[in-house]
Design a protein around this motif. Structure first.
Motif, mmCIF file in Angstrom:
data_model
loop_
_atom_site.group_PDB
_atom_site.id
_atom_site.type_symbol
_atom_site.label_atom_id
_atom_site.label_comp_id
_atom_site.label_asym_id
_atom_site.label_seq_id
_atom_site.Cartn_x
_atom_site.Cartn_y
_atom_site.Cartn_z
ATOM 1 N N GLU A 38 0.833 -1.187 0.000
ATOM 2 C CA GLU A 38 0.000 0.000 0.000
ATOM 3 C C GLU A 38 0.873 1.245 0.000
ATOM 4 N N ASN A 39 0.429 2.234 -0.753
ATOM 5 C CA ASN A 39 1.124 3.511 -0.762
ATOM 6 C C ASN A 39 0.600 4.341 0.395
ATOM 7 N N ALA A 40 1.490 4.852 1.194
ATOM 8 C CA ALA A 40 1.096 5.648 2.351
ATOM 9 C C ALA A 40 2.055 6.821 2.495
ATOM 10 N N ILE A 41 1.688 7.692 3.366
ATOM 11 C CA ILE A 41 2.527 8.854 3.638
ATOM 12 C C ILE A 41 3.710 8.391 4.485
ATOM 13 N N ASP A 42 4.902 8.741 4.052
ATOM 14 C CA ASP A 42 6.107 8.348 4.769
ATOM 15 C C ASP A 42 6.295 9.266 5.970
ATOM 16 N N LEU A 43 6.230 8.704 7.160
ATOM 17 C CA LEU A 43 6.354 9.491 8.380
ATOM 18 C C LEU A 43 7.642 9.200 9.142
ATOM 19 N N THR A 44 8.642 8.662 8.451
ATOM 20 C CA THR A 44 9.910 8.386 9.127
ATOM 21 C C THR A 44 10.710 9.681 9.237
ATOM 22 N N PRO A 45 11.231 9.961 10.423
ATOM 23 C CA PRO A 45 11.990 11.207 10.577
ATOM 24 C C PRO A 45 13.357 11.085 9.916
ATOM 25 N N PRO A 46 13.913 12.194 9.476
ATOM 26 C CA PRO A 46 15.253 12.144 8.872
ATOM 27 C C PRO A 46 16.301 11.872 9.941
ATOM 28 N N PRO A 47 17.449 11.357 9.544
ATOM 29 C CA PRO A 47 18.503 11.099 10.525
ATOM 30 C C PRO A 47 19.028 12.420 11.098
ATOM 31 N N PRO A 48 19.485 12.414 12.334
ATOM 32 C CA PRO A 48 19.991 13.657 12.926
ATOM 33 C C PRO A 48 21.272 14.118 12.237
ATOM 34 N N ALA A 49 21.455 15.429 12.214
ATOM 35 C CA ALA A 49 22.655 16.001 11.608
ATOM 36 C C ALA A 49 23.854 15.739 12.512
ATOM 37 N N PRO A 50 25.013 15.528 11.921
ATOM 38 C CA PRO A 50 26.224 15.351 12.746
ATOM 39 C C PRO A 50 26.468 16.601 13.590
ATOM 40 N N PRO A 51 26.952 16.428 14.818
ATOM 41 C CA PRO A 51 27.110 17.582 15.708
ATOM 42 C C PRO A 51 28.186 18.572 15.267
ATOM 43 N N ASP A 52 29.139 18.150 14.434
ATOM 44 C CA ASP A 52 30.221 19.042 14.042
ATOM 45 C C ASP A 52 29.820 19.995 12.909
ATOM 46 N N GLN A 53 28.722 19.727 12.237
ATOM 47 C CA GLN A 53 28.292 20.596 11.142
ATOM 48 C C GLN A 53 27.273 21.605 11.658
ATOM 49 N N PRO A 54 27.377 22.859 11.219
ATOM 50 C CA PRO A 54 26.383 23.854 11.648
ATOM 51 C C PRO A 54 25.031 23.544 10.979
ATOM 52 N N VAL A 55 23.996 23.754 11.735
ATOM 53 C CA VAL A 55 22.655 23.483 11.235
ATOM 54 C C VAL A 55 22.100 24.767 10.635
ATOM 55 N N ASN A 56 21.784 24.719 9.344
ATOM 56 C CA ASN A 56 21.184 25.858 8.669
ATOM 57 C C ASN A 56 19.690 25.604 8.575
ATOM 58 N N PRO A 57 18.878 26.385 9.270
ATOM 59 C CA PRO A 57 17.440 26.129 9.228
ATOM 60 C C PRO A 57 16.873 26.415 7.836
ATOM 61 N N VAL A 58 15.989 25.543 7.431
ATOM 62 C CA VAL A 58 15.326 25.692 6.141
ATOM 63 C C VAL A 58 14.116 26.601 6.334
#
Length: 135
Positions: A38-58
């Motif tokens: 069945e086709n469904a909405i994918d609700l899996t969260p993305p993997p966390p960003a590595p701590p050494d990289q700065p997080v740029n908010p989208v």
């Protein structure tokens, strides 16, 4: 006459027809079971960003649905027909924008799905979901 009575006492039940029926029923249930992906909405969260990289908010386009089916796109009251236009306008300004649907727990599910469809028809691939905590 004793020989005839002994053969009648030694008669056994033939289990072959019962085994045949069991195997036929097994095959019937295996064949009739449908295994449809069945086709469904994918609700899996993305993997966390590595701590050494700065997080740029989208940049995020926030679509809020209240319990009485009121729809707000980035704080502006909107109806279901103009949600797609508002998303397209924001995507034209910033193509990296993501859509976040924040629905009240008592909001109609059909309205949430219609808004997700509007976002996908506007060209947004990833649509996030959150529950409105203000009750």
């Amino acid at each position: 006459m004793r020989g005839r009575t002994r053969k009648a006492e030694e008669s056994e039940v033939d289990l072959t027809p019962m085994l045949d029926i069991v195997f036929i029923l097994l095959i019937f249930f295996i064949v009739t079971a449908t295994f449809i992906k069945e086709n469904a909405i994918d609700l899996t969260p993305p993997p966390p960003a590595p701590p050494d990289q700065p997080v740029n908010p989208v940049p995020t386009i926030l679509i809020r649905i209240t319990e009485d089916s009121m729809v707000r796109v980035d704080g502006r009251l909107s109806d279901i027909g103009s949600v797609r236009a508002a998303i397209e306008r924001r995507i034209a300004e910033d193509p990296e924008s993501a859509v976040l649907v924040q629905a009240h727990p008592l909001a109609r599910n059909s309205l949430v799905i219609m808004i997700v469809d509007q976002a996908r028809s506007a060209g947004v691939e990833g649509v996030g979901f959150t529950v409105d905590a203000t009750e």
